[in-house]
Design a protein around this motif. Sequence first.
Motif, PDB file in Angstrom:
ATOM      1  N   GLY A 182      42.082  36.519  32.940  1.00  0.00           N
ATOM      2  CA  GLY A 182      41.299  36.548  34.167  1.00  0.00           C
ATOM      3  C   GLY A 182      41.966  35.709  35.232  1.00  0.00           C
ATOM      4  O   GLY A 182      42.587  34.689  34.918  1.00  0.00           O
ATOM      5  N   VAL A 183      41.875  36.192  36.460  1.00  0.00           N
ATOM      6  CA  VAL A 183      42.452  35.470  37.601  1.00  0.00           C
ATOM      7  C   VAL A 183      41.422  35.508  38.713  1.00  0.00           C
ATOM      8  O   VAL A 183      40.822  36.561  38.963  1.00  0.00           O
ATOM      9  N   SER A 184      41.232  34.404  39.389  1.00  0.00           N
ATOM     10  CA  SER A 184      40.348  34.452  40.542  1.00  0.00           C
ATOM     11  C   SER A 184      40.866  33.551  41.645  1.00  0.00           C
ATOM     12  O   SER A 184      41.700  32.674  41.419  1.00  0.00           O
ATOM     13  N   ILE A 185      40.362  33.800  42.842  1.00  0.00           N
ATOM     14  CA  ILE A 185      40.810  33.104  44.051  1.00  0.00           C
ATOM     15  C   ILE A 185      39.592  32.420  44.675  1.00  0.00           C
ATOM     16  O   ILE A 185      38.526  33.044  44.797  1.00  0.00           O
ATOM     17  N   SER A 203      42.541  30.339  39.951  1.00  0.00           N
ATOM     18  CA  SER A 203      41.966  29.931  38.679  1.00  0.00           C
ATOM     19  C   SER A 203      42.334  30.953  37.602  1.00  0.00           C
ATOM     20  O   SER A 203      42.322  32.156  37.858  1.00  0.00           O
ATOM     21  N   LEU A 204      42.689  30.461  36.411  1.00  0.00           N
ATOM     22  CA  LEU A 204      43.126  31.343  35.322  1.00  0.00           C
ATOM     23  C   LEU A 204      42.292  31.137  34.082  1.00  0.00           C
ATOM     24  O   LEU A 204      42.039  29.996  33.698  1.00  0.00           O
ATOM     25  N   ALA A 205      41.941  32.231  33.428  1.00  0.00           N
ATOM     26  CA  ALA A 205      41.340  32.150  32.101  1.00  0.00           C
ATOM     27  C   ALA A 205      42.423  32.447  31.072  1.00  0.00           C
ATOM     28  O   ALA A 205      43.035  33.515  31.121  1.00  0.00           O
ATOM     29  N   ARG A 250      40.834  26.907  30.734  1.00  0.00           N
ATOM     30  CA  ARG A 250      40.873  27.353  32.121  1.00  0.00           C
ATOM     31  C   ARG A 250      41.783  26.428  32.928  1.00  0.00           C
ATOM     32  O   ARG A 250      41.716  25.207  32.781  1.00  0.00           O
ATOM     33  N   GLY A 288      35.992  32.645  43.430  1.00  0.00           N
ATOM     34  CA  GLY A 288      36.160  33.565  42.315  1.00  0.00           C
ATOM     35  C   GLY A 288      34.894  34.307  41.955  1.00  0.00           C
ATOM     36  O   GLY A 288      34.192  34.808  42.835  1.00  0.00           O
TER      37      GLY A 288
END
Lengths: 352, 352, 352, 352
Positions: free
Chosen positions: A242-245, A289-291, A206, A248
Motif C-alpha cells: 500500500g502507498v498513500s500520499i 506512507s508505505l504498508a 509502516r 492517505g
Amino acid sequence: MSGNTLGTLFRVTNFGESHGPAIGAVIDGCPPGLSLSEADIQVELDRRRPGTSRHVTQRREPDTVEILSGVFEGQTTGTPIGLLIRNTDARSKDYSAIADTFRPGHADYSYWKKYGIRDPRGGGRSSARLTAPTVAAGAVARKWLMQEYGVRIRGYMSQLGPIPIPFDSWDAVPENPFYAPNAAIVPQLEAFMDQLRHDGDSIGARIEVQAEGVPAGWGEPLYDRLDADIAHAMMGLNAVKGVSIGSGFECVAMRGSEHGDELSPDGFLGNHAGGVLGGISSGQPLLVSLAVKPTSSIRIERHSVNRANDPVMVQTLGRHDPCVAIRATPIAEALLAIVLMDHALRHRGQCS
Amino acid sequence: MSGNTLGTLFRVTNFGESHGPAIGAVIDGCPPGLSLSEADIQVELDRRRPGTSRHVTQRREPDTVEILSGVFEGQTTGTPIGLLIRNTDARSKDYSAIADTFRPGHADYSYWKKYGIRDPRGGGRSSARLTAPTVAAGAVARKWLMQEYGVRIRGYMSQLGPIPIPFDSWDAVPENPFYAPNAAIVPQLEAFMDQLRHDGDSIGARIEVQAEGVPAGWGEPLYDRLDADIAHAMMGLNAVKGVSIGSGFECVAMRGSEHGDELSPDGFLGNHAGGVLGGISSGQPLLVSLAVKPTSSIRIERHSVNRANDPVMVQTLGRHDPCVAIRATPIAEALLAIVLMDHALRHRGQCS
Amino acid sequence: MSGNTLGTLFRVTNFGESHGPAIGAVIDGCPPGLSLSEADIQVELDRRRPGTSRHVTQRREPDTVEILSGVFEGQTTGTPIGLLIRNTDARSKDYSAIADTFRPGHADYSYWKKYGIRDPRGGGRSSARLTAPTVAAGAVARKWLMQEYGVRIRGYMSQLGPIPIPFDSWDAVPENPFYAPNAAIVPQLEAFMDQLRHDGDSIGARIEVQAEGVPAGWGEPLYDRLDADIAHAMMGLNAVKGVSIGSGFECVAMRGSEHGDELSPDGFLGNHAGGVLGGISSGQPLLVSLAVKPTSSIRIERHSVNRANDPVMVQTLGRHDPCVAIRATPIAEALLAIVLMDHALRHRGQCS
Amino acid sequence: MSGNTLGTLFRVTNFGESHGPAIGAVIDGCPPGLSLSEADIQVELDRRRPGTSRHVTQRREPDTVEILSGVFEGQTTGTPIGLLIRNTDARSKDYSAIADTFRPGHADYSYWKKYGIRDPRGGGRSSARLTAPTVAAGAVARKWLMQEYGVRIRGYMSQLGPIPIPFDSWDAVPENPFYAPNAAIVPQLEAFMDQLRHDGDSIGARIEVQAEGVPAGWGEPLYDRLDADIAHAMMGLNAVKGVSIGSGFECVAMRGSEHGDELSPDGFLGNHAGGVLGGISSGQPLLVSLAVKPTSSIRIERHSVNRANDPVMVQTLGRHDPCVAIRATPIAEALLAIVLMDHALRHRGQCS
C-alpha cells in the motif's frame, strides 16, 4: 521497457541476483559536474546493509560499491554511471531444500509461473538484496537534489506490527535499528522482535518518507503525475502492499472543507494533500506512507505444494529478515530521491 | 515520456481540456483482429457520464465517441485507434470569477506554478473530464482481455465518507448511482449526499476494483511490477490519494504466518496478497483498493490567495461532483484493464 | 513504444488512414507559452498538400487542421496539443480492384503478412497521406526552434531521377513544384515528369535538408546520437531508402586528412561532418541527405500474386504521385524539426 | 531515454569509458530458457577485438566478458543479463598531450561543448571501444534469432577507400583481417593499408550487413519501422555517416518499373527493397549498407584550436585504428541482431 529500469531522464537500470556473482546498476542521464565518489554512495548502502543488528538477516555483506564509469577526476561526466557490488556471502546450499517447493506468500511461485525457470538461490532476482543497487543510485539523486535545490529526504518507521510509534523527533531515527523516531519506544520494539524471532514468525510495518524543499511545479499530468510515479516506485519495492500520499486513506472519511488545504500569503495552512495537487508538487513537503507486509520466509511450518502440485509442508530456514520493513526506510528514501530527480530533469526539459 | 501516455505496448495517449473543443485518445499497439465498434466503447462512457443522477455534476455531456482510425470493416487493424469526444456543454463563463484565485486543494495552483499559464475553464487539463478518454481506451482493453483470457474486471464503492458499505452482492452495483454492492444501504447514502449538497461540501470515498481470470505470470519485476504499474495508473487518477493491493495497509499489523497465503493442490487458501506475488500475477483475483479525496471545488467559503498573493475568500460555484468517487468506479476499472492488457502483451513478447 | 510515436520529450503520436474519416497527431511535451495558431500549422501543410501541380497526385484535400487542445488564448499551455485533419476526398472505390493483389514494391504485402488484415483504401495506414500530421507537428517544432534558438530549417531536391540539380539559390526553391534550388533546370524537370506520366511510370529523387543555427551540444550518445535519431526519423519516411550526414557515402573514399574538418579561432574550416561529431551537434549547419525510391503504384503492368498466391498482372490506376519525393522536402524538414526540438529539450533537461 | 539504451523490449544499456576501470552492458528483456555461456559471447568479442592484425589499433585487450546475472545453470532466466569487461591496457598518459586541444573531426570538441567536462583518456565515452558491450549483447540476440527463427546475420567490407571489393564468396570473409569477401584482393588491401599507415593517415570504407531468414511481418510503422530502427542503430555506430537499405541511393535514378520487386508464386523476383516494405520485413534478406568515415585521430598535423580558442597544430599519436571500418563488420552485425530481436519480441507481443 522490460521492467528493470526506473525513470525517464534520470534512469536506473538494475541487475543481479541474491546469490549470483554481483549486483549493480547503471545510472543514465545524470547531469555532468556533480562531485561524486564511492564514499557518497557507501554511506547510504551502509544504512540498508544486512547484519547490522540482531533484528535483521545475519547475512554478512560489506556491500562495497565500485564506480565503473561516468566519473572523471571526482565529477560526473554526464555519461552512464556503472555501479558494481560483489556478492560475498552467498550460501546457496541453504536454499537447496526449497528449490522444489513454494513458500506461501513468496515470489518463487509467480516467477516460476512466468519464466518457467526458477533460481532458488536466496530468492534469486526477487530477493530484497536487489534493493542495494537502488539505494546506491538513490544516493546520487539525493546528493544532486540537495545541492541543486536544497531538497532533504528522510523517513522513519511509524508502526511495527501492532505497535504504533508516535513521532517524537528526527534525532532518534538514526539511533536505533528500526528507524523509529522515538527513543522511548525502542525497548518495546526490541522485545517484540525478540519474541517474534523466537516464534519463527515475521511482521509487517509502516514507513513514512518525506521530501522537504521540493519546488512547486514538478510532475507530469495526466498519467505521469508526481504522486503516480512515486506510487509506482514504492509499490515496486519488495513487500510493499500500500502507498498513500498526505492524509492517505483517511481522506475517505473527510469533507472537502476539511481536506482541502487553505492558503494564506504565508503559504499553505495544512498539508492533507501531502505536497501534491493534480499530480504536480505544490512546494509543500512531500509526505508518503508505505504498508510493508511481513516476510514470507518464516520458520513456522505452512501448507504449500511442490512443482508437481503435491501437498507439502514448508518451513523456511536460512537467513531472513523477520521484518523486512526494518531496512526499508533508506530504500524508500532512495526511491523517492530517484523519482524526484527524474521529475526535476523532466520539468527542466519542458519548462525551463 | 511527457506524461500523457499510459502503457508500454498497449499505449494510450490522452489529450484535451474540460472546456476546449474536444477530448480524446490515441490507442497504439492494439492487436489486429479484435471486433470493435463505437457501441463497445459507448457503453463504458455512459457508465461514467456526468449528469446521470442528482449526486454528480449536472453538466450535460452525451460523451459520444467517434472512432477516427484503426478499425476497418468492424475489426481492429493493429494500427492506432483514434478516439474523439466533442465537448458540447462547456460554459466557460462559470469559471471567469475564479481565474485569478486558487481553490484550496485544487490543481489550479500547481498548474500555474508549473506552466506559468492557466486555463481556468473548468479546471482545463486537470479536470476529471479527462478521464473519459481513459474510459474509452479501457473499453477496448476490457473487451480484448475478456475475449483472449476470460478476464473479468469490476468494481464497487466500499465506503462513502464515514459510511462503510458492506459487500452484499455484485447484482446491486449497477442498480444505484454509487456503485454500491448493497441495495439496503442506498437510502442512507442518498440521504448523506443530499445533506452534503445542502451543506455545499464534498466527501471522500473508497473504491474496490478486481480482475478475475488473470493468468499467473503477468508483471515485469524489478520496477515495473504488475502492482507497481497498477499503483501508477490508479494514483494518476484525479483525487486518488492512496492505493493498496490485497489486504493493503492491514498487512502492517499482520504476521507472516497469517498474511502469507497457503497453497493446496486445489490452489491458494487465501488472498491477502491480492493476486500479486513479487510483482507478478499469481493467478488469483487481483484486488485493488483506492482512497479518493473529497472534491476541492465546494460552495463553502475558504481562505486562499490570488495570483498577487493577496488573501482572498474563495467559494466555488458552477457544476461540480460533490463526491468525485461516485463516478470513479468505471474509471478505475478502465485503468486496471489498460494496465493488464499492456502486461499481457509485454508478457507475450518476452515469454510466449 | 508501439511505433507511432516519435520523440522522447517532444513526442508526436500519429493516427489515421488514407481513406478513413480523419488523420491527426497528438503532440506531448511542448513547452508552455509558445504563441500558436492554426495558421502557423496550415502554412506548412499547404506546402506538402496534394493536387498543387500536375506532377503530384490529383487528390483534392484541403488538409485543414483543427487544434483540439493544448492552446489557450493563443498560447501553448504545456499540455497535449491535439491536431485533427479530416479526409474529404477519399474515393475508396478506386482501390477495390487491388484489394486482393499486391503491388510490387508496395507495403500492402508486408502489412497483410504482419497484421493478417488489410485496409486497401488508398494504402490505408501505409499511405504517404500520413505524413500530413507529421508536417503539422513539425510546424510547431519549427516555430519553437526559430524563436528559442534562431534555428532555420530548409531543404531542396538535389536530383530527380537521372537529372542532377545543381544548387543555384534558395530563392528558387519555393518558385517551382519540385523544390529545386535552380530555376533554369525546371523546364527540364517538367519535361521529364510529363514524359514519365505519359509512360505510366514513377521515379526516385534525392532530397537535401539543412538546419542552421543549431547550438553545439545537442545529441545523446551512445545510441541516441543526434544523427542516429535523424536517421531514424528520415528512414521512417515513406519511400526513403538511404540517409546520410554531411559528405555521406563519399566519406568511404576519403582520407582522414581530408574528411576531418579543421578548426580555426573563427570556427570550422569545412563541414564534411555535416554538423555532428560523435553524435553531438558541433554548432555547424546540419546537413542531411535522403534517397527516395520511385513510387510503387504505377500504371505499367507488373508480375505479382494475389492472396491465394496465384500469379496475376497488376496495374495500379487511381491517383498517385509519380515521384513521391516531390512533396518530400517539407516533410523531411518537419522530421528534422521534430528531432531537433526533442533533443533541445533533452539537452536542457540534463545539462541546463 | 537518456541515450545509452538500445531497444524497446530487448533492451541493451551500455556503460563505460575507453580508459576507465571497466565497460559493459545490461541486457533487459531476454526471453528465459536460452542456453547461454560466456563462450557464446566471447567468440563475437574476439571478432572485433583490437590488436589482431597490424592494420588495427595495437592496444592489447583480451576483452574477457563476465556474465554477472541473468543466467542460471546455463540458461537465461528472463531477468537482466549483466555483462562486464575489464579494461586492462589503458595507457592514459598517451592522451595527456591532447587534453587541451581538439582533434579535427573528433567528438572531443562536441562532448566538451555538451557536458562542459572532458575525459581525454582515449576519447572517454566517445571511443569505439564502447562497441564491445554492443557486440556482447548482439551475441545473445544473434544466438536467439538463429535458434528461434533460423535467422542468419553476416557482413563484409565492400569498399576500402578507393578500392571496391567485388563480392566473391562468404568463405573468404573470415580469412582476412578486412572481412573482405574476396581473397584475391587482400594483398591490394594490405598494401594500401601499409602505405596509409606509413603516411600517418586514415581511410573510410563501406560495409554490407545482411540478415537471412527474417520472417515477413517484423517492424512497427509509422515511425518505428524496421528500417528506421536499423538506420538508428547503424548511424549510432562510431564513424558511420550513411546508411541505406537494398539498392539504397541508387534508387534515386531508378524508375518504379525497375525498383519495385515483382512477385511470383515462388517469391520475389528481386530485392531492390532490401527486405523491407513500408517499414515491415517482407521475408526477403535484409540488406543494409554503411558508409564509415576515416578515423579522425591521425599522425598528420592539422589546424585546430585549444580550449582557449587559440590556433594550434594537432597531431595525434597513440594507438588508433587507421581504418575504423575494419573492425566495424562484427559490430554492425551485432546491431542488426539487436534490432531484429527487439522487433521479433515486439511483433510477438502485438500480433502473436
